[in-house]
Design a protein around this motif. Sequence first.
Motif, PDB file in Angstrom:
ATOM      1  N   GLU A 242     -18.195 -11.763  30.480  1.00 60.92           N
ATOM      2  CA  GLU A 242     -18.635 -10.726  31.416  1.00 60.92           C
ATOM      3  C   GLU A 242     -18.631 -11.279  32.841  1.00 60.92           C
ATOM      4  O   GLU A 242     -19.577 -11.132  33.595  1.00 60.92           O
ATOM      5  CB  GLU A 242     -20.006 -10.175  31.022  1.00 60.92           C
ATOM      6  N   MET A 243     -17.556 -11.964  33.207  1.00 62.28           N
ATOM      7  CA  MET A 243     -17.357 -12.590  34.517  1.00 62.28           C
ATOM      8  C   MET A 243     -18.515 -13.518  34.887  1.00 62.28           C
ATOM      9  O   MET A 243     -19.001 -13.518  35.998  1.00 62.28           O
ATOM     10  CB  MET A 243     -17.124 -11.544  35.609  1.00 62.28           C
ATOM     11  N   GLY A 244     -18.909 -14.343  33.933  1.00 62.83           N
ATOM     12  CA  GLY A 244     -19.905 -15.360  34.202  1.00 62.83           C
ATOM     13  C   GLY A 244     -21.333 -14.986  33.856  1.00 62.83           C
ATOM     14  O   GLY A 244     -22.239 -15.797  34.065  1.00 62.83           O
ATOM     15  N   HIS A 245     -21.552 -13.815  33.317  1.00 62.38           N
ATOM     16  CA  HIS A 245     -22.913 -13.458  32.898  1.00 62.38           C
ATOM     17  C   HIS A 245     -23.357 -14.306  31.716  1.00 62.38           C
ATOM     18  O   HIS A 245     -24.548 -14.543  31.537  1.00 62.38           O
ATOM     19  CB  HIS A 245     -23.013 -11.967  32.542  1.00 62.38           C
ATOM     20  N   HIS A 246     -22.412 -14.740  30.897  1.00 65.11           N
ATOM     21  CA  HIS A 246     -22.701 -15.589  29.744  1.00 65.11           C
ATOM     22  C   HIS A 246     -21.740 -16.765  29.767  1.00 65.11           C
ATOM     23  O   HIS A 246     -20.534 -16.572  29.917  1.00 65.11           O
ATOM     24  CB  HIS A 246     -22.505 -14.822  28.431  1.00 65.11           C
ATOM     25  N   LEU A 247     -22.256 -17.960  29.615  1.00 59.68           N
ATOM     26  CA  LEU A 247     -21.392 -19.136  29.614  1.00 59.68           C
ATOM     27  C   LEU A 247     -21.251 -19.765  28.236  1.00 59.68           C
ATOM     28  O   LEU A 247     -20.568 -20.760  28.087  1.00 59.68           O
ATOM     29  CB  LEU A 247     -21.892 -20.165  30.634  1.00 59.68           C
ATOM     30  N   GLN A 248     -21.868 -19.159  27.243  1.00 63.69           N
ATOM     31  CA  GLN A 248     -21.668 -19.607  25.868  1.00 63.69           C
ATOM     32  C   GLN A 248     -21.782 -18.404  24.950  1.00 63.69           C
ATOM     33  O   GLN A 248     -22.785 -17.694  24.946  1.00 63.69           O
ATOM     34  CB  GLN A 248     -22.693 -20.641  25.452  1.00 63.69           C
ATOM     35  N   ARG A 249     -20.698 -18.174  24.190  1.00 66.65           N
ATOM     36  CA  ARG A 249     -20.650 -17.074  23.227  1.00 66.65           C
ATOM     37  C   ARG A 249     -19.781 -17.487  22.057  1.00 66.65           C
ATOM     38  O   ARG A 249     -18.704 -18.032  22.256  1.00 66.65           O
ATOM     39  CB  ARG A 249     -20.032 -15.829  23.864  1.00 66.65           C
ATOM     40  N   GLU A 250     -20.257 -17.216  20.878  1.00 65.72           N
ATOM     41  CA  GLU A 250     -19.478 -17.448  19.651  1.00 65.72           C
ATOM     42  C   GLU A 250     -18.761 -18.800  19.650  1.00 65.72           C
ATOM     43  O   GLU A 250     -17.599 -18.900  19.283  1.00 65.72           O
ATOM     44  CB  GLU A 250     -18.475 -16.313  19.448  1.00 65.72           C
ATOM     45  N   GLY A 251     -19.433 -19.821  20.128  1.00 64.30           N
ATOM     46  CA  GLY A 251     -18.849 -21.155  20.101  1.00 64.30           C
ATOM     47  C   GLY A 251     -17.997 -21.501  21.291  1.00 64.30           C
ATOM     48  O   GLY A 251     -17.734 -22.658  21.559  1.00 64.30           O
ATOM     49  N   GLY A 252     -17.544 -20.501  22.035  1.00 64.58           N
ATOM     50  CA  GLY A 252     -16.749 -20.760  23.216  1.00 64.58           C
ATOM     51  C   GLY A 252     -17.645 -20.932  24.430  1.00 64.58           C
ATOM     52  O   GLY A 252     -18.743 -20.391  24.488  1.00 64.58           O
ATOM     53  N   ILE A 253     -17.172 -21.703  25.399  1.00 67.05           N
ATOM     54  CA  ILE A 253     -17.971 -21.944  26.593  1.00 67.05           C
ATOM     55  C   ILE A 253     -17.204 -21.614  27.859  1.00 67.05           C
ATOM     56  O   ILE A 253     -15.980 -21.535  27.861  1.00 67.05           O
ATOM     57  CB  ILE A 253     -18.497 -23.398  26.642  1.00 67.05           C
ATOM     58  N   GLY A 254     -17.943 -21.429  28.922  1.00 66.21           N
ATOM     59  CA  GLY A 254     -17.355 -21.164  30.224  1.00 66.21           C
ATOM     60  C   GLY A 254     -16.931 -19.716  30.378  1.00 66.21           C
ATOM     61  O   GLY A 254     -17.152 -18.881  29.493  1.00 66.21           O
ATOM     62  N   LEU A 255     -16.339 -19.424  31.517  1.00 65.02           N
ATOM     63  CA  LEU A 255     -15.906 -18.066  31.826  1.00 65.02           C
ATOM     64  C   LEU A 255     -14.929 -17.513  30.802  1.00 65.02           C
ATOM     65  O   LEU A 255     -14.922 -16.317  30.533  1.00 65.02           O
ATOM     66  CB  LEU A 255     -15.237 -18.035  33.207  1.00 65.02           C
ATOM     67  N   TYR A 256     -14.095 -18.368  30.263  1.00 68.73           N
ATOM     68  CA  TYR A 256     -13.045 -17.921  29.343  1.00 68.73           C
ATOM     69  C   TYR A 256     -13.430 -18.040  27.869  1.00 68.73           C
ATOM     70  O   TYR A 256     -12.636 -17.683  26.998  1.00 68.73           O
ATOM     71  CB  TYR A 256     -11.753 -18.695  29.613  1.00 68.73           C
ATOM     72  N   GLY A 257     -14.600 -18.567  27.578  1.00 67.71           N
ATOM     73  CA  GLY A 257     -15.027 -18.687  26.186  1.00 67.71           C
ATOM     74  C   GLY A 257     -14.113 -19.571  25.356  1.00 67.71           C
ATOM     75  O   GLY A 257     -13.796 -19.263  24.211  1.00 67.71           O
ATOM     76  N   ILE A 258     -13.691 -20.683  25.923  1.00 67.33           N
ATOM     77  CA  ILE A 258     -12.782 -21.600  25.232  1.00 67.33           C
ATOM     78  C   ILE A 258     -13.593 -22.499  24.313  1.00 67.33           C
ATOM     79  O   ILE A 258     -14.587 -23.091  24.722  1.00 67.33           O
ATOM     80  CB  ILE A 258     -11.982 -22.428  26.265  1.00 67.33           C
ATOM     81  N   THR A 259     -13.165 -22.600  23.070  1.00 67.15           N
ATOM     82  CA  THR A 259     -13.863 -23.462  22.112  1.00 67.15           C
ATOM     83  C   THR A 259     -13.396 -24.906  22.280  1.00 67.15           C
ATOM     84  O   THR A 259     -12.324 -25.166  22.831  1.00 67.15           O
ATOM     85  CB  THR A 259     -13.601 -23.022  20.659  1.00 67.15           C
ATOM     86  N   GLU A 260     -14.201 -25.821  21.771  1.00 65.53           N
ATOM     87  CA  GLU A 260     -13.805 -27.233  21.811  1.00 65.53           C
ATOM     88  C   GLU A 260     -12.500 -27.440  21.050  1.00 65.53           C
ATOM     89  O   GLU A 260     -11.637 -28.223  21.474  1.00 65.53           O
ATOM     90  CB  GLU A 260     -14.913 -28.119  21.245  1.00 65.53           C
ATOM     91  N   THR A 261     -12.330 -26.735  19.941  1.00 60.94           N
ATOM     92  CA  THR A 261     -11.094 -26.854  19.159  1.00 60.94           C
ATOM     93  C   THR A 261      -9.889 -26.395  19.966  1.00 60.94           C
ATOM     94  O   THR A 261      -8.845 -27.061  19.970  1.00 60.94           O
ATOM     95  CB  THR A 261     -11.206 -26.035  17.852  1.00 60.94           C
ATOM     96  N   MET A 262     -10.027 -25.264  20.644  1.00 61.01           N
ATOM     97  CA  MET A 262      -8.925 -24.777  21.488  1.00 61.01           C
ATOM     98  C   MET A 262      -8.595 -25.796  22.572  1.00 61.01           C
ATOM     99  O   MET A 262      -7.419 -26.070  22.844  1.00 61.01           O
ATOM    100  CB  MET A 262      -9.287 -23.431  22.133  1.00 61.01           C
ATOM    101  N   HIS A 263      -9.637 -26.347  23.185  1.00 61.56           N
ATOM    102  CA  HIS A 263      -9.466 -27.329  24.255  1.00 61.56           C
ATOM    103  C   HIS A 263      -8.708 -28.554  23.742  1.00 61.56           C
ATOM    104  O   HIS A 263      -7.733 -29.007  24.358  1.00 61.56           O
ATOM    105  CB  HIS A 263     -10.847 -27.701  24.794  1.00 61.56           C
ATOM    106  N   HIS A 264      -9.149 -29.071  22.591  1.00 61.74           N
ATOM    107  CA  HIS A 264      -8.454 -30.216  21.986  1.00 61.74           C
ATOM    108  C   HIS A 264      -7.002 -29.867  21.660  1.00 61.74           C
ATOM    109  O   HIS A 264      -6.091 -30.659  21.919  1.00 61.74           O
ATOM    110  CB  HIS A 264      -9.153 -30.660  20.692  1.00 61.74           C
ATOM    111  N   ASN A 265      -6.784 -28.716  21.037  1.00 56.40           N
ATOM    112  CA  ASN A 265      -5.423 -28.327  20.650  1.00 56.40           C
ATOM    113  C   ASN A 265      -4.485 -28.226  21.845  1.00 56.40           C
ATOM    114  O   ASN A 265      -3.324 -28.635  21.756  1.00 56.40           O
ATOM    115  CB  ASN A 265      -5.438 -27.010  19.880  1.00 56.40           C
ATOM    116  N   VAL A 266      -4.972 -27.676  22.940  1.00 59.88           N
ATOM    117  CA  VAL A 266      -4.133 -27.575  24.139  1.00 59.88           C
ATOM    118  C   VAL A 266      -3.712 -28.965  24.609  1.00 59.88           C
ATOM    119  O   VAL A 266      -2.538 -29.200  24.920  1.00 59.88           O
ATOM    120  CB  VAL A 266      -4.866 -26.803  25.267  1.00 59.88           C
ATOM    121  N   TRP A 267      -4.679 -29.885  24.641  1.00 60.63           N
ATOM    122  CA  TRP A 267      -4.351 -31.243  25.083  1.00 60.63           C
ATOM    123  C   TRP A 267      -3.486 -31.986  24.064  1.00 60.63           C
ATOM    124  O   TRP A 267      -2.478 -32.598  24.430  1.00 60.63           O
ATOM    125  CB  TRP A 267      -5.627 -32.038  25.379  1.00 60.63           C
ATOM    126  N   ASP A 268      -3.847 -31.930  22.797  1.00 60.49           N
ATOM    127  CA  ASP A 268      -3.170 -32.735  21.784  1.00 60.49           C
ATOM    128  C   ASP A 268      -1.811 -32.191  21.350  1.00 60.49           C
ATOM    129  O   ASP A 268      -0.929 -32.964  20.976  1.00 60.49           O
ATOM    130  CB  ASP A 268      -4.055 -32.878  20.539  1.00 60.49           C
TER     131      ASP A 268
END
Length: 164
Positions: free
Chosen positions: A40-66
């Motif tokens: 919601e454009m920064g109203h929530h920074l953690q939802r369903e395991g995802g964090i930040g404005l985009y709700g990126i999960t740690e798994t997604m973050h790792h996968n993008v890098w790895d």
Amino acid sequence: MGINCREFLEYVVQPTLKQLGVESPKVEQLLLATACHQSEMGHHLQREGGIGLYGITETMHHNVWDHYLAMDPDLASQVRGMASQHEFPKSPHSELVTNLRYATAIAWMVYRHKGVKLNEQTSANKLTDIWQRCFMDRPISFKERDEFTRCCEKFDPNKKSIAA
């Protein structure tokens, strides 16, 4: 309290994409809709395991890098250059919350990693399909799909006015 959409586009999304060599109103639209829906454009920074404005999960973050950035050292260097020199090595996932340009770059990399290619005729429904395929690891409800599509329509570059 959230972030003004027009200002976020002008001061974060567009400069980040420009630094990555991307000039596409449709990519801008997709990223804005993603931030709008996921946090919601920064109203929530953690939802369903995802964090930040985009709700990126740690798994997604790792996968993008790895599995994506590791195959393209120049692009990896560009993205890494957006991260904090001191905080990234200690807590890379926290950058998704505290560093808007880095989070924006990673959000776009999530889409690129999944092979997303957009053209200026890509519809709001197609953008919703893309978001679901790239960001959701579960089936979504009709309501959730409709909400994301409305976010896309709100940020349609052909309308020339992005609501705050």
